[in-house]
Design a protein around this motif. Structure first.
Motif, PDB file in Angstrom:
ATOM      1  N   MET A 147     -12.573  13.620   8.907  1.00 35.35           N
ATOM      2  CA  MET A 147     -12.491  12.607   7.862  1.00 35.35           C
ATOM      3  C   MET A 147     -11.967  11.303   8.452  1.00 35.35           C
ATOM      4  N   ASP A 148     -12.539  10.199   8.076  1.00 37.46           N
ATOM      5  CA  ASP A 148     -12.120   8.887   8.551  1.00 37.46           C
ATOM      6  C   ASP A 148     -10.900   8.425   7.754  1.00 37.46           C
ATOM      7  N   GLN A 149      -9.733   8.411   8.415  1.00 40.49           N
ATOM      8  CA  GLN A 149      -8.506   8.037   7.733  1.00 40.49           C
ATOM      9  C   GLN A 149      -8.364   6.535   7.586  1.00 40.49           C
ATOM     10  N   SER A 150      -9.171   5.753   8.281  1.00 39.37           N
ATOM     11  CA  SER A 150      -9.053   4.305   8.188  1.00 39.37           C
ATOM     12  C   SER A 150      -9.301   3.811   6.768  1.00 39.37           C
ATOM     13  N   LYS A 151     -10.038   4.581   5.964  1.00 39.99           N
ATOM     14  CA  LYS A 151     -10.272   4.192   4.575  1.00 39.99           C
ATOM     15  C   LYS A 151      -8.985   4.260   3.756  1.00 39.99           C
ATOM     16  N   ASP A 152      -8.024   5.062   4.200  1.00 40.78           N
ATOM     17  CA  ASP A 152      -6.770   5.227   3.472  1.00 40.78           C
ATOM     18  C   ASP A 152      -5.711   4.209   3.883  1.00 40.78           C
ATOM     19  N   LEU A 153      -5.942   3.491   4.961  1.00 42.39           N
ATOM     20  CA  LEU A 153      -4.970   2.531   5.456  1.00 42.39           C
ATOM     21  C   LEU A 153      -5.141   1.192   4.747  1.00 42.39           C
ATOM     22  N   PRO A 154      -4.028   0.465   4.549  1.00 46.32           N
ATOM     23  CA  PRO A 154      -4.130  -0.865   3.950  1.00 46.32           C
ATOM     24  C   PRO A 154      -5.021  -1.775   4.799  1.00 46.32           C
ATOM     25  N   ALA A 155      -5.688  -2.694   4.128  1.00 40.67           N
ATOM     26  CA  ALA A 155      -6.647  -3.574   4.788  1.00 40.67           C
ATOM     27  C   ALA A 155      -5.996  -4.731   5.539  1.00 40.67           C
ATOM     28  N   SER A 156      -4.767  -5.083   5.202  1.00 40.39           N
ATOM     29  CA  SER A 156      -4.120  -6.232   5.834  1.00 40.39           C
ATOM     30  C   SER A 156      -2.609  -6.018   5.854  1.00 40.39           C
ATOM     31  N   PRO A 157      -1.899  -6.840   6.649  1.00 40.17           N
ATOM     32  CA  PRO A 157      -0.432  -6.735   6.659  1.00 40.17           C
ATOM     33  C   PRO A 157       0.182  -6.951   5.279  1.00 40.17           C
ATOM     34  N   LEU A 158      -0.370  -7.879   4.512  1.00 43.04           N
ATOM     35  CA  LEU A 158       0.195  -8.124   3.184  1.00 43.04           C
ATOM     36  C   LEU A 158      -0.078  -6.955   2.247  1.00 43.04           C
ATOM     37  N   GLU A 159      -1.208  -6.292   2.420  1.00 40.05           N
ATOM     38  CA  GLU A 159      -1.462  -5.079   1.642  1.00 40.05           C
ATOM     39  C   GLU A 159      -0.449  -4.004   2.028  1.00 40.05           C
ATOM     40  N   SER A 160      -0.099  -3.933   3.291  1.00 38.84           N
ATOM     41  CA  SER A 160       0.930  -2.981   3.727  1.00 38.84           C
ATOM     42  C   SER A 160       2.265  -3.292   3.059  1.00 38.84           C
ATOM     43  N   LEU A 161       2.588  -4.580   2.936  1.00 38.73           N
ATOM     44  CA  LEU A 161       3.826  -4.959   2.261  1.00 38.73           C
ATOM     45  C   LEU A 161       3.784  -4.575   0.780  1.00 38.73           C
ATOM     46  N   ARG A 162       2.620  -4.672   0.155  1.00 36.74           N
ATOM     47  CA  ARG A 162       2.489  -4.248  -1.239  1.00 36.74           C
ATOM     48  C   ARG A 162       2.728  -2.750  -1.369  1.00 36.74           C
ATOM     49  N   VAL A 163       2.254  -1.969  -0.384  1.00 34.83           N
ATOM     50  CA  VAL A 163       2.489  -0.521  -0.386  1.00 34.83           C
ATOM     51  C   VAL A 163       3.985  -0.234  -0.258  1.00 34.83           C
ATOM     52  N   ILE A 164       4.656  -0.968   0.618  1.00 36.81           N
ATOM     53  CA  ILE A 164       6.105  -0.811   0.789  1.00 36.81           C
ATOM     54  C   ILE A 164       6.826  -1.166  -0.511  1.00 36.81           C
ATOM     55  N   ASN A 165       6.446  -2.289  -1.100  1.00 37.57           N
ATOM     56  CA  ASN A 165       7.063  -2.707  -2.358  1.00 37.57           C
ATOM     57  C   ASN A 165       6.832  -1.668  -3.449  1.00 37.57           C
ATOM     58  N   TRP A 166       5.634  -1.105  -3.510  1.00 37.71           N
ATOM     59  CA  TRP A 166       5.324  -0.082  -4.505  1.00 37.71           C
ATOM     60  C   TRP A 166       6.248   1.123  -4.323  1.00 37.71           C
ATOM     61  N   ALA A 167       6.490   1.516  -3.073  1.00 34.42           N
ATOM     62  CA  ALA A 167       7.391   2.644  -2.810  1.00 34.42           C
ATOM     63  C   ALA A 167       8.808   2.319  -3.281  1.00 34.42           C
ATOM     64  N   GLN A 168       9.249   1.091  -3.076  1.00 32.68           N
ATOM     65  CA  GLN A 168      10.570   0.684  -3.553  1.00 32.68           C
ATOM     66  C   GLN A 168      10.632   0.714  -5.079  1.00 32.68           C
ATOM     67  N   VAL A 169       9.613   0.194  -5.719  1.00 32.34           N
ATOM     68  CA  VAL A 169       9.566   0.173  -7.183  1.00 32.34           C
ATOM     69  C   VAL A 169       9.566   1.597  -7.732  1.00 32.34           C
ATOM     70  N   GLN A 170       8.785   2.472  -7.121  1.00 31.35           N
ATOM     71  CA  GLN A 170       8.740   3.869  -7.572  1.00 31.35           C
ATOM     72  C   GLN A 170      10.117   4.519  -7.466  1.00 31.35           C
ATOM     73  N   ALA A 171      10.820   4.280  -6.382  1.00 35.60           N
ATOM     74  CA  ALA A 171      12.162   4.842  -6.204  1.00 35.60           C
ATOM     75  C   ALA A 171      13.106   4.305  -7.281  1.00 35.60           C
TER      76      ALA A 171
END
Length: 148
Positions: free
Chosen positions: A1-25
């Protein structure tokens, strides 16, 4: 399976993922205490600023005085806050978190620090330092959402 589809598309998208994890906590921490997000904000503000007036609570929590009034009614019903008249003047009410209210929000900073630590766990100390330097460089010219 190609895992690249699951990775964020850009550094700012990665920051949104981090922020989402903080919000969820944060939301989980609040939910366990039976509070709404607004109730948690107001109660935390009152724990740090005893005797605040409703207008100041609204400003600090970035909402309206009418909305704060509703939040305070809910917190009062649970005996987590109390309103007191200042000097017998019924027009001047100060709001205080009760001991039960303060106890309910105690440990918030530690819980959020633990969530942050969990998020940063894959990084070495050197990588964390580099990450912080890069974030400082990016945010140096941006306005802080906490600034009025």
């Amino acid at each position: 399976m190609d895992q690249s589809k699951d990775l964020p598309a850009s550094p700012l998208e990665s920051l949104r993922v981090i922020n989402w994890a903080q919000v969820q906590a944060a939301q989980e921490w609040i939910h366990v205490r039976g509070l709404s997000l607004q109730q948690a904000f107001v109660l935390s503000h009152l724990a740090a600023n005893p005797g605040a007036i409703q207008r100041d609570i609204a400003r600090a929590t970035r909402t309206t005085a009418a909305n704060v009034s509703g939040v305070l009614r809910g917190l009062e019903a649970r005996q987590l806050v109390e309103r007191r008249f200042e000097g017998g003047d019924e027009r001047s009410k100060r709001v205080f978190a009760t001991d039960a209210g303060i106890a309910l929000v105690a440990g918030r900073d530690e819980a959020m620090a633990a969530a942050d630590e969990s998020i940063l766990a894959p990084l070495t100390e050197s990588e964390r330092t580099t990450f912080q330097v890069l974030l400082d460089k990016i945010t140096a010219g941006l306005s802080n959402p906490g600034d009025s």
